[in-house]
Design a protein around this motif. Structure first.
Motif, PDB file in Angstrom:
ATOM      1  N   TRP A 213     -10.446 -24.254 -11.803  1.00 45.05           N
ATOM      2  CA  TRP A 213     -10.114 -22.893 -12.191  1.00 45.05           C
ATOM      3  C   TRP A 213      -8.621 -22.802 -12.465  1.00 45.05           C
ATOM      4  O   TRP A 213      -7.805 -23.343 -11.714  1.00 45.05           O
ATOM      5  N   GLY A 214      -8.268 -22.116 -13.540  1.00 40.26           N
ATOM      6  CA  GLY A 214      -6.876 -22.012 -13.953  1.00 40.26           C
ATOM      7  C   GLY A 214      -6.365 -20.590 -13.937  1.00 40.26           C
ATOM      8  O   GLY A 214      -7.011 -19.683 -13.397  1.00 40.26           O
ATOM      9  N   PRO A 215      -5.200 -20.355 -14.522  1.00 42.71           N
ATOM     10  CA  PRO A 215      -4.611 -19.008 -14.531  1.00 42.71           C
ATOM     11  C   PRO A 215      -5.479 -18.011 -15.277  1.00 42.71           C
ATOM     12  O   PRO A 215      -6.129 -18.341 -16.270  1.00 42.71           O
ATOM     13  N   GLY A 216      -5.515 -16.773 -14.769  1.00 48.06           N
ATOM     14  CA  GLY A 216      -6.258 -15.707 -15.419  1.00 48.06           C
ATOM     15  C   GLY A 216      -7.749 -15.897 -15.435  1.00 48.06           C
ATOM     16  O   GLY A 216      -8.438 -15.315 -16.282  1.00 48.06           O
ATOM     17  N   GLY A 217      -8.277 -16.702 -14.513  1.00 48.91           N
ATOM     18  CA  GLY A 217      -9.711 -16.962 -14.494  1.00 48.91           C
ATOM     19  C   GLY A 217     -10.167 -17.953 -15.539  1.00 48.91           C
ATOM     20  O   GLY A 217     -11.373 -18.145 -15.732  1.00 48.91           O
ATOM     21  N   GLY A 218      -9.206 -18.605 -16.230  1.00 48.50           N
ATOM     22  CA  GLY A 218      -9.565 -19.621 -17.207  1.00 48.50           C
ATOM     23  C   GLY A 218      -9.996 -20.912 -16.530  1.00 48.50           C
ATOM     24  O   GLY A 218      -9.958 -21.047 -15.308  1.00 48.50           O
ATOM     25  N   VAL A 219     -10.390 -21.880 -17.339  1.00 49.19           N
ATOM     26  CA  VAL A 219     -10.887 -23.158 -16.828  1.00 49.19           C
ATOM     27  C   VAL A 219     -10.022 -24.284 -17.367  1.00 49.19           C
ATOM     28  O   VAL A 219      -9.852 -24.437 -18.579  1.00 49.19           O
ATOM     29  N   LEU A 220      -9.454 -25.063 -16.449  1.00 49.72           N
ATOM     30  CA  LEU A 220      -8.731 -26.272 -16.812  1.00 49.72           C
ATOM     31  C   LEU A 220      -9.721 -27.426 -16.906  1.00 49.72           C
ATOM     32  O   LEU A 220     -10.607 -27.566 -16.056  1.00 49.72           O
ATOM     33  N   LEU A 221      -9.566 -28.259 -17.913  1.00 51.00           N
ATOM     34  CA  LEU A 221     -10.441 -29.423 -18.054  1.00 51.00           C
ATOM     35  C   LEU A 221      -9.741 -30.490 -18.881  1.00 51.00           C
ATOM     36  O   LEU A 221      -8.839 -30.201 -19.679  1.00 51.00           O
ATOM     37  N   THR A 222     -10.146 -31.718 -18.663  1.00 48.15           N
ATOM     38  CA  THR A 222      -9.660 -32.837 -19.464  1.00 48.15           C
ATOM     39  C   THR A 222     -10.705 -33.158 -20.524  1.00 48.15           C
ATOM     40  O   THR A 222     -11.893 -33.256 -20.212  1.00 48.15           O
ATOM     41  N   SER A 223     -10.254 -33.284 -21.760  1.00 48.06           N
ATOM     42  CA  SER A 223     -11.187 -33.534 -22.864  1.00 48.06           C
ATOM     43  C   SER A 223     -10.603 -34.548 -23.840  1.00 48.06           C
ATOM     44  O   SER A 223      -9.379 -34.639 -24.006  1.00 48.06           O
ATOM     45  N   TYR A 224     -11.501 -35.287 -24.500  1.00 46.31           N
ATOM     46  CA  TYR A 224     -11.131 -36.238 -25.537  1.00 46.31           C
ATOM     47  C   TYR A 224     -11.239 -35.618 -26.927  1.00 46.31           C
ATOM     48  O   TYR A 224     -11.393 -36.338 -27.921  1.00 46.31           O
ATOM     49  N   MET A 225     -11.152 -34.318 -27.006  1.00 49.38           N
ATOM     50  CA  MET A 225     -11.348 -33.638 -28.279  1.00 49.38           C
ATOM     51  C   MET A 225     -10.385 -34.146 -29.361  1.00 49.38           C
ATOM     52  O   MET A 225     -10.734 -34.224 -30.546  1.00 49.38           O
ATOM     53  N   SER A 226      -9.166 -34.524 -28.970  1.00 49.86           N
ATOM     54  CA  SER A 226      -8.185 -35.043 -29.929  1.00 49.86           C
ATOM     55  C   SER A 226      -8.076 -36.558 -29.883  1.00 49.86           C
ATOM     56  O   SER A 226      -7.135 -37.140 -30.428  1.00 49.86           O
ATOM     57  N   GLY A 227      -9.027 -37.203 -29.171  1.00 51.81           N
ATOM     58  CA  GLY A 227      -9.025 -38.653 -29.082  1.00 51.81           C
ATOM     59  C   GLY A 227      -8.327 -39.204 -27.858  1.00 51.81           C
ATOM     60  O   GLY A 227      -8.495 -40.378 -27.516  1.00 51.81           O
ATOM     61  N   ASN A 228      -7.534 -38.375 -27.179  1.00 51.10           N
ATOM     62  CA  ASN A 228      -6.813 -38.772 -25.977  1.00 51.10           C
ATOM     63  C   ASN A 228      -7.260 -37.868 -24.839  1.00 51.10           C
ATOM     64  O   ASN A 228      -7.615 -36.700 -25.066  1.00 51.10           O
ATOM     65  N   PRO A 229      -7.274 -38.353 -23.603  1.00 51.62           N
ATOM     66  CA  PRO A 229      -7.638 -37.473 -22.489  1.00 51.62           C
ATOM     67  C   PRO A 229      -6.531 -36.453 -22.199  1.00 51.62           C
ATOM     68  O   PRO A 229      -5.626 -36.708 -21.398  1.00 51.62           O
TER      69      PRO A 229
END
Length: 431
Positions: A213-229
């Motif tokens: 859980w991140g600021p403002g009720g957002g969600v922190l996550l690691t993703s390979y969407m751009s090719g890098n974690p």
């Protein structure tokens, strides 16, 4: 060098664990974070229709039973033990003597009626020993047949509040990592604590992992969407990259009181712990060691950080001050201790290899003392997460063949699966 570091960091923080065994022998000390020293014998009478019976009655009964089991407060009296005279007893009439003879200390009854899609659902809690109905302070929600579980959980949470003084957790939102099967690409989802209402946090197919859980009720996550974690913040339907350093950007944990995020970066060729502002700026390096440092989590008051390091030769749990000073090793038993979670009541949960090379959940005090085992050779048990009140743990387990999310009392005496199918890992309670 960087690829080796990244691979080993994934092994520690994402738990693709190497096949190394260790001897984990907990001390014979009592831990005092259990929900209840004695569980009450509770009779759950089947819901009674006020007019025509409906299939919703069986759903109410099943949901109520599952919710009560998850609390860890009660031993449910088998319905076969109920005396015939109290079966289908209405709310207005309670034969306390017969219920007591059936083995109950407390009793719950329900009545319902259905009109179109509207559901009228009433519950009552009784003290069988003292022959009285207990008045609960809660707002009964208006529900339809489709969302009957809201009414059930509101009532169970009120029961928990009555007996413990703490709010119940049923119906709250959790984060988890979901897969279509073992080894399949992972995605971050939200769900309620009963394993229902599952929804993707991010609408793209790239690998997603390590939610928080991140600021403002957002969600922190690691993703390979751009090719890098890289580290992203998903909030209000918008996905924003907040750390895109070369190499790994992962394992984030957010502290609301100081507005900072701790995470693991390998941008300088080795995995180290950093902190940064919630916006992604003001990057501060907290560890500086030739070994791998990863999986940071804040203490509840955000004054300290627990993390995993192999600086002693194998992965162990360490703790340091919020500025990176005063590093101290906490775990001294076993050769593989990882994935710390710091609870409100001063305990740290973690996953560890046991003497048979299995993976189990352990709990210790925040100074490393009073080690206690929560799971015992029931499949692979991983990624523990404390509930906000520090009385429950959520974790993933393969004891039933797949990988499911379980909720356990802190002492491990009550453990129940909340996801019924699919492959789920890495649960995170709502703050």
């Amino acid at each position: 060098m960087t690829s080796r570091i990244f691979g080993l960091c994934l092994a520690i923080s994402c738990c693709f664990l190497p096949a190394v065994g260790f001897s984990q022998t907990p001390a014979n000390s009592e831990i005092v974070v259990n929900v209840s020293a004695r569980r009450m014998a509770l009779a759950l009478s089947p819901a009674v229709p006020r007019s025509q019976a409906s299939e919703i009655g069986a759903k109410i009964d099943a949901t109520l039973e599952h919710g009560l089991q998850l609390t860890g407060l009660f031993d449910l009296v088998p319905q076969g033990s109920f005396l015939p005279s109290v079966r289908n007893e209405a709310l207005a009439k309670t034969d306390y003597g017969q219920w007591y003879a059936s083995g109950a200390q407390v009793l719950i009854k329900a009545e319902y009626s259905v009109s179109g899609t509207h559901l009228e659902l009433d519950f009552a809690l009784y003290d069988v020993v003292e022959n009285r109905r207990i008045t609960l302070a809660y707002n009964k929600p208006a529900v339809t047949v489709a969302d009957y579980s809201k009414a059930v959980y509101a009532f169970v949470n009120a029961v928990v509040k009555h007996f413990t003084g703490e709010d119940g957790f049923l119906g709250q939102t959790m984060l988890a990592v979901a897969r279509s099967g073992k080894g399949q690409p992972s995605r971050v989802v939200t769900m309620t604590t009963d394993g229902q209402n599952i929804s993707n946090v991010v609408k793209h197919s790239a690998i997603q992992m390590l939610p928080a859980w991140g600021p403002g009720g957002g969600v922190l996550l690691t993703s390979y969407m751009s090719g890098n974690p890289d580290l992203y913040l998903a909030s209000g339907g918008v996905l924003r990259k907040i750390s895109g350093e070369a190499g790994m950007n992962s394992g984030a944990d957010y502290c609301a009181s100081n507005g900072r995020i701790v995470l693991t970066l390998s941008k300088d060729g080795n995995a180290e712990i950093y902190s940064m502002a919630a916006s992604g700026g003001d990057l501060r390096r907290l560890t500086n060691h030739a070994s791998i440092d990863t999986s940071p989590v804040w203490s509840p008051d955000c004054s300290r950080i627990a993390f995993v390091s192999d600086r002693g030769g194998n992965p162990q749990i360490y703790v340091m001050q919020a500025d990176g000073s005063g590093v101290r090793r906490l775990t001294t038993v076993g050769k593989y201790n990882t994935n710390p979670s710091w609870g409100r009541q001063g305990y740290i949960a973690f996953s560890a290899r046991d003497e048979d090379n299995g993976l189990d959940i352990f709990v210790m005090r925040e100074d490393g003392s009073n080690l206690m085992r929560v799971t015992q050779q029931q499949g692979r048990n991983d990624k523990p997460a404390w509930s906000p009140d520090g009385r429950y743990l959520a974790f993933s387990s393969t004891r039933d063949g797949g990988s499911r999310i379980y909720i356990s009392t802190a002492d491990g005496k009550s453990q129940f699966a909340v996801t019924r199918s699919g492959w789920f890992e890495n649960p995170v309670w709502a703050p």
